[in-house]
Design an enzyme around this catalytic site. Structure first.
Site, PDB file in Angstrom:
ATOM      1  N   HIS A  64       6.531 -16.622 -42.951  1.00 44.05           N
ATOM      2  CA  HIS A  64       7.866 -16.266 -43.074  1.00 44.05           C
ATOM      3  C   HIS A  64       8.877 -17.350 -42.469  1.00 44.05           C
ATOM      4  O   HIS A  64       8.700 -18.060 -41.603  1.00 44.05           O
ATOM      5  CB  HIS A  64       8.051 -15.195 -42.106  1.00 44.05           C
ATOM      6  N   LYS A  66      11.720 -29.177 -69.144  1.00 42.61           N
ATOM      7  CA  LYS A  66      11.960 -29.010 -67.544  1.00 42.61           C
ATOM      8  C   LYS A  66      12.865 -30.260 -66.833  1.00 42.61           C
ATOM      9  O   LYS A  66      13.505 -29.577 -66.060  1.00 42.61           O
ATOM     10  CB  LYS A  66      10.757 -29.185 -66.951  1.00 42.61           C
ATOM     11  N   GLU A 103      18.077 -12.418 -82.287  1.00 44.26           N
ATOM     12  CA  GLU A 103      16.662 -12.221 -82.178  1.00 44.26           C
ATOM     13  C   GLU A 103      16.344 -11.005 -83.259  1.00 44.26           C
ATOM     14  O   GLU A 103      16.911 -10.166 -83.450  1.00 44.26           O
ATOM     15  CB  GLU A 103      16.358 -11.788 -80.903  1.00 44.26           C
ATOM     16  N   ASP A 137      -3.343 -25.113 -78.874  1.00 45.77           N
ATOM     17  CA  ASP A 137      -2.555 -24.374 -79.899  1.00 45.77           C
ATOM     18  C   ASP A 137      -3.041 -24.336 -81.537  1.00 45.77           C
ATOM     19  O   ASP A 137      -2.369 -23.262 -82.103  1.00 45.77           O
ATOM     20  CB  ASP A 137      -1.140 -25.168 -80.022  1.00 45.77           C
ATOM     21  N   ALA A 194       0.334 -25.151 -72.308  1.00 47.81           N
ATOM     22  CA  ALA A 194      -0.348 -26.352 -72.196  1.00 47.81           C
ATOM     23  C   ALA A 194      -1.625 -26.192 -71.240  1.00 47.81           C
ATOM     24  O   ALA A 194      -2.854 -26.754 -71.635  1.00 47.81           O
ATOM     25  CB  ALA A 194       0.476 -27.312 -71.649  1.00 47.81           C
ATOM     26  N   ARG A 199       5.764 -21.214 -83.317  1.00 51.06           N
ATOM     27  CA  ARG A 199       5.162 -22.294 -83.668  1.00 51.06           C
ATOM     28  C   ARG A 199       4.007 -21.994 -84.747  1.00 51.06           C
ATOM     29  O   ARG A 199       3.234 -20.935 -84.621  1.00 51.06           O
ATOM     30  CB  ARG A 199       4.679 -23.231 -82.517  1.00 51.06           C
TER      31      ARG A 199
HETATM   32  P1  FAD Z   1      -0.094 -30.557 -78.874  1.00 50.51           P
HETATM   33  O1  FAD Z   1       0.478 -30.751 -77.559  1.00 50.51           O
HETATM   34  O2  FAD Z   1       0.808 -30.082 -79.959  1.00 50.51           O
HETATM   35  O3  FAD Z   1      -0.761 -31.891 -79.342  1.00 50.51           O
HETATM   36  C1  FAD Z   1      -1.349 -32.145 -80.540  1.00 50.51           C
HETATM   37  C2  FAD Z   1      -1.260 -33.637 -80.827  1.00 50.51           C
HETATM   38  O4  FAD Z   1      -2.002 -33.837 -81.958  1.00 50.51           O
HETATM   39  C3  FAD Z   1      -0.027 -34.225 -81.201  1.00 50.51           C
HETATM   40  O5  FAD Z   1       0.314 -35.500 -80.436  1.00 50.51           O
HETATM   41  C4  FAD Z   1       0.035 -34.168 -82.895  1.00 50.51           C
HETATM   42  O6  FAD Z   1       0.883 -35.401 -83.089  1.00 50.51           O
HETATM   43  C5  FAD Z   1      -1.368 -34.772 -83.003  1.00 50.51           C
HETATM   44  N1  FAD Z   1      -2.057 -34.376 -84.378  1.00 50.51           N
HETATM   45  C6  FAD Z   1      -1.845 -33.485 -85.302  1.00 50.51           C
HETATM   46  N2  FAD Z   1      -2.525 -33.551 -86.276  1.00 50.51           N
HETATM   47  C7  FAD Z   1      -3.316 -34.519 -86.009  1.00 50.51           C
HETATM   48  C8  FAD Z   1      -4.378 -35.188 -86.776  1.00 50.51           C
HETATM   49  N3  FAD Z   1      -4.724 -34.561 -88.016  1.00 50.51           N
HETATM   50  N4  FAD Z   1      -4.895 -36.293 -86.142  1.00 50.51           N
HETATM   51  C9  FAD Z   1      -4.469 -36.971 -85.202  1.00 50.51           C
HETATM   52  N5  FAD Z   1      -3.612 -36.466 -84.512  1.00 50.51           N
HETATM   53  C10 FAD Z   1      -3.083 -35.111 -84.659  1.00 50.51           C
HETATM   54  N6  FAD Z   1       3.515 -25.052 -72.443  1.00 50.51           N
HETATM   55  C11 FAD Z   1       3.394 -24.629 -71.120  1.00 50.51           C
HETATM   56  O7  FAD Z   1       2.357 -24.392 -70.699  1.00 50.51           O
HETATM   57  N7  FAD Z   1       4.375 -24.692 -70.211  1.00 50.51           N
HETATM   58  C12 FAD Z   1       5.773 -24.982 -70.564  1.00 50.51           C
HETATM   59  O8  FAD Z   1       6.685 -25.056 -69.834  1.00 50.51           O
HETATM   60  C13 FAD Z   1       5.968 -25.332 -71.911  1.00 50.51           C
HETATM   61  N8  FAD Z   1       7.370 -25.777 -72.438  1.00 50.51           N
HETATM   62  C14 FAD Z   1       7.449 -25.961 -73.886  1.00 50.51           C
HETATM   63  C15 FAD Z   1       8.800 -26.312 -74.279  1.00 50.51           C
HETATM   64  C16 FAD Z   1       8.875 -26.622 -75.542  1.00 50.51           C
HETATM   65  C17 FAD Z   1      10.346 -26.905 -76.162  1.00 50.51           C
HETATM   66  C18 FAD Z   1       7.753 -26.714 -76.476  1.00 50.51           C
HETATM   67  C19 FAD Z   1       7.932 -26.925 -77.958  1.00 50.51           C
HETATM   68  C20 FAD Z   1       6.528 -26.129 -76.361  1.00 50.51           C
HETATM   69  C21 FAD Z   1       6.411 -25.838 -74.741  1.00 50.51           C
HETATM   70  N9  FAD Z   1       4.977 -25.609 -74.220  1.00 50.51           N
HETATM   71  C22 FAD Z   1       4.806 -25.241 -72.962  1.00 50.51           C
HETATM   72  C23 FAD Z   1       3.739 -25.285 -75.129  1.00 50.51           C
HETATM   73  C24 FAD Z   1       3.050 -26.585 -75.051  1.00 50.51           C
HETATM   74  O9  FAD Z   1       3.781 -27.573 -75.596  1.00 50.51           O
HETATM   75  C25 FAD Z   1       1.873 -26.447 -75.870  1.00 50.51           C
HETATM   76  O10 FAD Z   1       1.169 -25.282 -75.799  1.00 50.51           O
HETATM   77  C26 FAD Z   1       0.947 -27.394 -75.741  1.00 50.51           C
HETATM   78  O11 FAD Z   1       1.410 -28.912 -76.109  1.00 50.51           O
HETATM   79  C27 FAD Z   1      -0.478 -27.607 -76.698  1.00 50.51           C
HETATM   80  O12 FAD Z   1      -1.200 -28.483 -76.604  1.00 50.51           O
HETATM   81  P2  FAD Z   1      -2.305 -28.973 -77.568  1.00 50.51           P
HETATM   82  O13 FAD Z   1      -2.857 -30.186 -76.949  1.00 50.51           O
HETATM   83  O14 FAD Z   1      -3.009 -27.964 -78.202  1.00 50.51           O
HETATM   84  O15 FAD Z   1      -1.352 -29.533 -78.791  1.00 50.51           O
HETATM   85  P1  NAD Z   2       8.270 -17.290 -79.155  1.00 52.43           P
HETATM   86  O1  NAD Z   2       7.165 -16.498 -79.594  1.00 52.43           O
HETATM   87  O2  NAD Z   2       8.246 -17.309 -77.753  1.00 52.43           O
HETATM   88  O3  NAD Z   2       9.819 -16.466 -79.423  1.00 52.43           O
HETATM   89  C1  NAD Z   2      10.092 -16.539 -80.984  1.00 52.43           C
HETATM   90  C2  NAD Z   2      11.082 -15.273 -80.905  1.00 52.43           C
HETATM   91  O4  NAD Z   2      11.711 -15.563 -82.327  1.00 52.43           O
HETATM   92  C3  NAD Z   2      10.359 -14.137 -81.079  1.00 52.43           C
HETATM   93  O5  NAD Z   2      11.258 -13.150 -80.051  1.00 52.43           O
HETATM   94  C4  NAD Z   2      10.668 -13.424 -82.559  1.00 52.43           C
HETATM   95  O6  NAD Z   2      10.757 -11.911 -82.530  1.00 52.43           O
HETATM   96  C5  NAD Z   2      11.633 -14.248 -82.901  1.00 52.43           C
HETATM   97  N1  NAD Z   2      11.547 -14.304 -84.590  1.00 52.43           N
HETATM   98  C6  NAD Z   2      10.780 -14.637 -85.258  1.00 52.43           C
HETATM   99  N2  NAD Z   2      11.162 -14.918 -86.519  1.00 52.43           N
HETATM  100  C7  NAD Z   2      12.744 -14.575 -86.358  1.00 52.43           C
HETATM  101  C8  NAD Z   2      13.746 -14.622 -87.227  1.00 52.43           C
HETATM  102  N3  NAD Z   2      13.254 -15.079 -88.846  1.00 52.43           N
HETATM  103  N4  NAD Z   2      14.843 -14.179 -87.068  1.00 52.43           N
HETATM  104  C9  NAD Z   2      15.019 -14.216 -85.829  1.00 52.43           C
HETATM  105  N5  NAD Z   2      14.089 -14.078 -84.555  1.00 52.43           N
HETATM  106  C10 NAD Z   2      12.906 -14.296 -85.102  1.00 52.43           C
HETATM  107  O7  NAD Z   2       8.448 -18.659 -79.764  1.00 52.43           O
HETATM  108  P2  NAD Z   2       9.192 -19.868 -79.203  1.00 52.43           P
HETATM  109  O8  NAD Z   2      10.220 -19.734 -78.145  1.00 52.43           O
HETATM  110  O9  NAD Z   2       9.649 -20.514 -80.531  1.00 52.43           O
HETATM  111  O10 NAD Z   2       8.076 -21.000 -78.476  1.00 52.43           O
HETATM  112  C11 NAD Z   2       6.837 -20.970 -79.110  1.00 52.43           C
HETATM  113  C12 NAD Z   2       5.778 -21.017 -78.174  1.00 52.43           C
HETATM  114  O11 NAD Z   2       5.916 -22.455 -77.431  1.00 52.43           O
HETATM  115  C13 NAD Z   2       5.786 -19.942 -77.279  1.00 52.43           C
HETATM  116  O12 NAD Z   2       5.224 -18.931 -77.707  1.00 52.43           O
HETATM  117  C14 NAD Z   2       5.007 -20.610 -76.075  1.00 52.43           C
HETATM  118  O13 NAD Z   2       3.703 -20.299 -76.206  1.00 52.43           O
HETATM  119  C15 NAD Z   2       5.601 -22.132 -75.992  1.00 52.43           C
HETATM  120  N6  NAD Z   2       6.322 -22.377 -75.081  1.00 52.43           N
HETATM  121  C16 NAD Z   2       5.959 -22.064 -73.817  1.00 52.43           C
HETATM  122  C17 NAD Z   2       7.012 -22.459 -72.735  1.00 52.43           C
HETATM  123  C18 NAD Z   2       6.546 -22.116 -71.393  1.00 52.43           C
HETATM  124  O14 NAD Z   2       5.521 -21.812 -71.147  1.00 52.43           O
HETATM  125  N7  NAD Z   2       7.535 -22.026 -70.265  1.00 52.43           N
HETATM  126  C19 NAD Z   2       8.262 -22.972 -73.059  1.00 52.43           C
HETATM  127  C20 NAD Z   2       8.513 -23.020 -74.493  1.00 52.43           C
HETATM  128  C21 NAD Z   2       7.508 -22.804 -75.346  1.00 52.43           C
END
Ligand code: FAD
Ligand code: NAD
Length: 474
Positions: free
Chosen positions: A451, A57, A211, A319, A327, A279
């Protein structure tokens, strides 16, 4: 042996919120997390704070400012001269925000007397956990009454295109480019591809999304997905559906990616390639087999509606379990778990989890799509209102999009709200609250909206569900 009421494995938005809520409820809590920053120092906040929600963001905000200065200010009568982008400064700002918020989690832990331990946790059976310290040294065994697994997820990879951290990167790598790649390929056209593709496109990259599916944004309502495909394409994202990547070889200035689509074998030359194909849950370090922790068919920790695993006193959230990888979903599950441990009757309403994709305009929804309602043979009515009928959107220079309400035909109860609209991430909160309180379309019709405001599109869509929008001319 140190003993606690609760050990939380993982300090992402699932784990750290769980730890704080448990401490509020009077529990002694240890939070164990193995995440390290680029300098090798422990950093709290998990994927979301370090390489997910927050940094993405921050870059979306920076790139939006750049795009507006370049293309959007002259119609306001504002002259800017030459606008230049300093990518290292943008990345440094993003890193500073991440560092500040991660330090904020450490402060919250200290205030709530949560014991933060940097290390990797492994289940030992019963409610004991072995910690391998991140800094090295002897493993330590901890004992507790309950354990919450909140170990999150990591990017899925593709065998044909292994991430090397330089030319082929995952989503974390795409948050850290030191310059704007002239041509950027992204495998996948999901949430990450759209958000990070938008960042680099706004800064000047030619962005191509490959895709595998023939459909776009399968999780969204079809009408919104189609509108989003048209708008993202109009903005310049080159979205190629039905493209199955098969491999790569070094190219002139990067790599040449090969893929197959309906018309045969194709190649694409890009400077950088981002793999964003979903993921996978982090379970490999947990000692799953040794303790008999059940996983589901997708490799997630198997849990019931209350996030209980098959092992007594061990819960899993976020997750690493079924459901959307978001999140806020992770946090709410953690709150539910510890409140139930404390004897409360808390539940998570999985029907009202909002989704937001932070493109411009933003895409957001809550509840059921038309496709889901048709599959359930529900009798529903539809109200659609175009953002072009909203005065605030015109004043903002952002009149593209639509807001859509689906309501039960007989009871009038709202079943889903979907939007592609400016600030949809904020406006969707009204929709979530309405659904949480079981509102009808009429409730929204009779709710007074300020509004001019973007939320008026929700009011108008509710009116449209009964065929009487006020500011709509087809
Ligand atoms: P995580 O945030 O993955 O945290 C898990 C933690 O556990 C990590 O620090 C990891 O290192 C640690 N860990 C793993 N295994 C162990 C172990 N055995 N012992 C100790 N520690 C360990 N979601 C949204 O809702 N809004 C968004 O805008 C959004 N944007 C995103 C953008 C990107 C680029 C990505 C990649 C993800 C985004 N997400 C978004 C998804 C969001 O980040 C995840 O859904 C969220 O972080 C999940 O939270 P969590 O606490 O389950 O796991
Ligand atoms: P995603 O599931 O949103 O999209 C993955 C895409 O990759 C899908 O459309 C799928 O059909 C495609 N795909 C899968 N295998 C493929 C292949 N071999 N070749 C080409 N396309 C393929 O997953 P993401 O974008 O990696 O994000 C992971 C997760 O992180 C999201 O599902 C979401 O839960 C979270 N996230 C959330 C936000 C948000 O809330 N704004 C932002 C970023 C990520």
């Amino acid at each position: 042996m140190r003993a606690f009421d609760l050990i939380v494995l993982g300090a992402g938005p699932g784990g750290y919120i769980t730890a704080i809520r448990a401490a509020q409820l009077g529990m002694s809590v240890a939070s164990v997390d193995n995440n390290l920053d680029a300098a090798g120092k422990p950093t709290l906040g998990g994927t979301c704070l370090n390489v997910g929600c927050i940094p993405s963001k921050a870059l979306l905000e920076s790139s939006e400012h750049f795009a507006r200065c370049r293309h959007g200010l002259s119609e306001h009568g504002i002259g800017t001269g030459t606008v230049a982008m300093n990518v290292p400064a943008m990345i440094a700002r993003k890193n500073k925000i991440v560092r500040g918020l991660a330090a904020g989690v450490a402060t919250l832990f200290a205030q709530n007397k949560v014991v933060a331990i940097s290390g990797t946790g492994r289940l030992l059976g019963g409610t004991r956990v072995e910690i391998t310290p991140s800094a090295g040294g002897q493993p330590e065994t901890l004992e507790s009454k309950n354990i919450v697994i909140a170990t999150g997820s990591s990017p899925r990879d593709i065998d044909a295109l292994p991430v090397d951290g330089r030319t082929i990167v995952d989503s974390a790598g795409a948050l850290d480019f030191d310059a704007v790649p002239e041509k950027l390929g992204i495998v996948g056209a999901g949430v990450i591809a759209l958000e990070l593709g938008s960042v680099w496109r706004r800064l000047g990259s030619k962005v191509v999304l490959l895709e595998a599916m023939d459909t776009f944004l399968a999780g969204a309502d079809d009408q919104i997905a189609l509108a989003a495909l048209r708008e993202m394409t109009r903005q310049g994202l080159d979205i190629r559906l039905g493209a199955r990547v098969t491999g790569s070889k070094p190219g002139r200035d990067g790599i040449e990616v090969s893929y197959e689509n309906g018309t045969g074998r194709q190649t694409l030359e890009v400077a950088k390639l981002v793999i964003a194909v979903g993921r996978k849950p982090n379970t490999s370090a947990l000692g799953v087999n040794e303790v008999g922790l059940l996983l589901d068919e997708r490799g997630c920790v198997h849990v019931d509606d209350y996030c209980r695993t098959n092992l007594p006193h061990i819960y899993a959230i976020g997750d690493v379990v079924r459901g959307p990888m978001l999140a806020h979903k992770a946090s709410e599950e953690g709150i539910m778990v510890v409140e139930r441990i404390a004897g409360q009757e808390t539940r998570v309403n999985y029907d009202t989890i909002p989704w937001v994709i932070y493109t411009s305009p933003e895409i957001a929804w809550v509840g059921k799509s038309e496709r889901q309602l048709r599959a359930q043979a529900r009798d529903y009515k539809v109200g659609v209102f175009p953002v072009s009928g909203n005065g605030r959107a015109w004043a903002m220079g952002a009149s593209v999009g639509l807001t859509k309400i689906l309501a039960d035909k007989r009871s009038d109860r709202i079943l889903g709200i979907h939007m592609m609209a400016p600030m949809a991430s904020e406006v969707i909160a009204e929709a979530v609250l309405a659904m949480e309180l079981g509102a009808s379309a009429e409730d929204l019709q009779r709710t007074i909206h300020a509004h001019p405001s973007l939320a008026e599109t929700v009011h108008e869509a509710a009116l449209a569900a009964d065929g009487r929008p006020l500011n709509f001319y087809p």
